[in-house]
Design an enzyme around this catalytic site. Structure first.
Site, PDB file in Angstrom:
ATOM      1  N   GLU B  58       0.811  -1.221   0.000  1.00  0.00           N
ATOM      2  CA  GLU B  58       0.000   0.000   0.000  1.00  0.00           C
ATOM      3  C   GLU B  58       0.846   1.274   0.000  1.00  0.00           C
ATOM      4  O   GLU B  58       0.502   2.257  -0.657  1.00  0.00           O
ATOM      5  CB  GLU B  58      -0.967   0.017   1.185  1.00  0.00           C
ATOM      6  CG  GLU B  58      -2.127  -0.973   1.055  1.00  0.00           C
ATOM      7  CD  GLU B  58      -1.774  -2.394   1.483  1.00  0.00           C
ATOM      8  OE1 GLU B  58      -0.677  -2.590   2.046  1.00  0.00           O
ATOM      9  OE2 GLU B  58      -2.587  -3.304   1.248  1.00  0.00           O
ATOM     10  N   HIS B 128     -11.432  -4.414   9.885  1.00  0.00           N
ATOM     11  CA  HIS B 128     -12.062  -4.136   8.589  1.00  0.00           C
ATOM     12  C   HIS B 128     -13.270  -3.209   8.699  1.00  0.00           C
ATOM     13  O   HIS B 128     -14.021  -3.077   7.748  1.00  0.00           O
ATOM     14  CB  HIS B 128     -12.525  -5.442   7.919  1.00  0.00           C
ATOM     15  CG  HIS B 128     -11.427  -6.192   7.216  1.00  0.00           C
ATOM     16  ND1 HIS B 128     -10.184  -6.376   7.753  1.00  0.00           N
ATOM     17  CD2 HIS B 128     -11.396  -6.807   6.006  1.00  0.00           C
ATOM     18  CE1 HIS B 128      -9.437  -7.087   6.919  1.00  0.00           C
ATOM     19  NE2 HIS B 128     -10.146  -7.356   5.842  1.00  0.00           N
TER      20      HIS B 128
END
Lengths: 322, 323
Positions: B58, B128
């Protein structure tokens, strides 16, 4: 002008520039600290001599040498370090963020190895455009332990990007010696990604220039990335403030050993005395002019502190209502 | 005017911009297969030079977008999971966002960081389920949070065309939502809020998907309390002028904000209202609890903003200070 003369002139400009910067920091004309490039001049000089004007580089916190070697205007650089409106970054960046996008300098960077993915994105962009432009990312041995650099090595190899990784191994991540910070070998890591990796004598400007020339040619021809580990040394502290800190991580003997291999002394020995004298005078004159220009330049107006934050012209809120 | 769902509207805007602007490309994890559905079909239509699957890196791919932007391109970066932004935070908040100022106006970084499915969605647990828009607003990154299909479309156009980095959060709870999309939907300007329903007693600022809860509560309390439902749409820069006009009429404020209570966007809205607007009752915030989302659905629901909490807060604010 011979190649040796050109390379010498660039290296000397970097060294004298840094010496002036230290004086200006000590005189409080430059705020904060600067990370001197003294000792490492052959690396930036040799690498950037292999580049074209439209190639790009990403630099580090120790970036003055990279900028000078890539052709940044010394007046604009000095004015930036003094925090003036005529600085390359209008006084908004300073030593750690100095940049000149117009000549492919994507900035010094205050975070170790954080500019490396910029170089990958630019290199990918050049290759999609079908241009032969190349990106170079500079980082130190400390950068080898940043995840983002390892991620960038992976993608550069995977996509065969026209990207040259230049590891300036000066032996220390701030005060932490390489043998205490880095497992395995630096070039071995690059080789593990399938990247052509070369161990280069970073005190020999011709060796650096030769290796960089091969790396850049490979990138231009679509041969993918190259990794150069340039072994070098910084003669002074991690930054200018280290002089007052009485740190013990290096010995005077070690520093002296590296100084014996000084690339500027070596270049002077290979040029005739008149040429050396002339170039010294010219460099001093150029730096006198740059400092005079910087001192003449206006300081930014505090009323403009919210300018340049957004390309859209958005003005952010102040710290008080209204 | 057609009825469309939120996610396809957002995807359509991305596709339309890809077709209109050859400098635009999209990157992220699994964007060819399009696990999130936003990039579906783009690889087939635009090819490998415009749609790039990235390794799970990322930081690298966020900085990659910056480099390509400095070289003259525009980029949409997709993050499959909202908390992946934490990995990329340095590259967004400390690099891309600051480059404009650091370079004294030389750099522009037209990159959209897209989170298609931000916030809790039952059962995805602590790592999440975050909805981290307040962090980016705090860092001064332009941040949009559309709540309807039309705004999802219009804000996507604006975010892509903007010359600054823009965070685009599509709340998980609204992705399946249906709404009207005009045949010719214009860009929705960044920084412009929208009043979904006018009211005279209480201004309810609802951030993101909770706009629909606020509208339901406004309907439920009709006749008892007249609620004005205010959807900021852009969190940074916030449309303080429109909020000031609304609160100027109602003098009462409730904020529903699905981010942590401490230093969440709701805190900023209430603080600014307290400093700069005329209030006749203490403002209230309905927020997430200051706790990670636990797995069991009862525990998840227990810490998210609820309609019941909103009803209670609206009634309290509406009656406070009245004779």
């Amino acid at each position: 002008m011979s190649e040796t003369e050109r390379l010498y002139r660039t290296m000397l400009t970097i060294r004298r520039f840094e010496e002036r910067v230290v004086d200006l920091v000590n005189a409080n004309e430059i705020a904060g600290v600067a990370h001197e490039y003294v000792g490492q001049e052959a690396v930036a000089t040799g690498v950037c001599a292999a580049l074209r004007a439209d190639d790009v580089i990403t630099s580090t916190h120790r970036g003055h040498g990279h900028l000078i070697a890539k052709g940044a205007d010394l007046r604009g650089m000095m004015a930036e370090l003094l925090g003036r409106v005529d600085g390359l970054n209008r006084g908004r960046g300073g030593s750690m963020h100095i940049a000149d996008l117009g000549i492919g300098i994507y900035g010094a960077n205050g975070i170790v190895a954080a500019g490396s993915p910029f170089a990958a994105g630019a290199a990918w962009s050049f290759s999609v455009d079908g241009s032969a432009r190349v990106a170079v990312t500079f980082f130190g041995d400390g950068g080898m332990n940043q995840g983002v650099l390892q991620e960038t090595l992976n993608v550069a190899a995977l996509w065969s990007l026209p990207l040259v990784f230049v590891c300036e191994n000066n032996g220390y991540a701030v005060t932490l010696a390489q043998e205490r910070s880095t497992a395995g070998s630096v070039v071995g890591r690059a080789a593990a990604y399938g990247i052509a990796a070369e161990d280069v004598d970073g005190m020999d400007v011709h060796a650096v220039h030769g290796a960089a020339g091969r790396a850049v040619a490979r990138a231009r021809e679509g041969g993918g990335p190259t990794f150069l580990e340039c072994r070098t040394y910084r003669y002074f502290g991690h930054h200018t403030a280290e002089r007052t800190m009485k740190l013990t991580y290096r010995t005077a003997e070690e520093i002296e050993r590296w100084r014996l291999r000084d690339p500027i002394v070596a270049a002077e020995a290979s040029l005739d005395a008149d040429t050396v004298e002339r170039i010294r005078r010219e460099v001093d004159a150029v730096l006198d002019d740059a400092i005079a220009f910087a001192r003449e330049s206006a300081r930014p107006d505090p009323a403009d502190a919210l300018e340049y934050a957004y390309a859209s012209g958005l003005r952010p809120r102040r710290g008080v209502p209204g | 005017m057609t009825q469309v769902r939120y996610l396809p509207a957002m995807a359509q805007a991305l596709r339309d911009e890809m077709a209109a602007d050859p400098s635009l490309f999209v990157i992220g994890e699994d964007v060819r297969e399009s696990l999130r559905g936003v990039t579906r079909g783009l690889y087939e239509e635009f090819g490998a030079d415009r749609v790039l699957d990235m390794p799970i890196s990322e930081q690298m791919f966020t900085g990659f977008a910056t480099g390509a932007a400095l070289a003259g391109r525009r980029c949409v970066v997709e993050y499959q999971i909202p908390s992946l932004l934490y990995l990329a935070f340095e590259q967004i908040a400390n690099q891309a966002q600051k480059l404009r100022l650091m370079t004294g106006g030389q750099a522009k970084v037209p990159v959209v960081y897209l989170v298609p499915g931000s916030g809790a969605r039952l059962g995805l647990a602590a790592q999440h389920s975050d909805h981290p828009y307040s962090l980016f607003a705090h860092a001064g990154v332009k941040t949009v949070l559309p709540s309807t299909p039309a705004d999802a479309y219009g804000l996507m156009l604006s975010a892509i065309r903007d010359d600054d980095p823009v965070l685009y959060f599509a709340p998980a709870a609204v992705l399946p939502l249906r709404g009207e999309l005009p045949d010719q939907q214009d860009p929705v300007p960044i920084g412009r809020a929208r009043i979904h329903r006018s009211g005279s007693d209480v201004t309810v600022v609802a951030v993101g998907h909770v706009v629909h809860d606020a509208l339901a509560v406004a309907q439920e309390l009709e006749g008892e309390v007249s609620i004005e439902v205010f959807d900021p749409r852009t969190l940074f820069p916030f449309d303080w002028r429109l909020l000031s006009e609304s609160v100027g009429r109602t003098r009462r404020l409730v904020v529903v904000d699905d981010s942590n209570r401490t230093c969440g966007l709701g805190a900023e809205i209430v603080a600014t209202a307290a400093e700069e607007m005329e209030l006749v009752a203490r403002p209230r915030r309905i927020t997430r609890a200051d706790v990670p989302i636990a797995f069991a659905v009862e525990l998840e629901r227990a810490v998210l903003p609820s309609r019941e909490q909103l009803v209670e807060a609206v009634r309290a604010v509406a009656t406070e200070g009245r004779p």
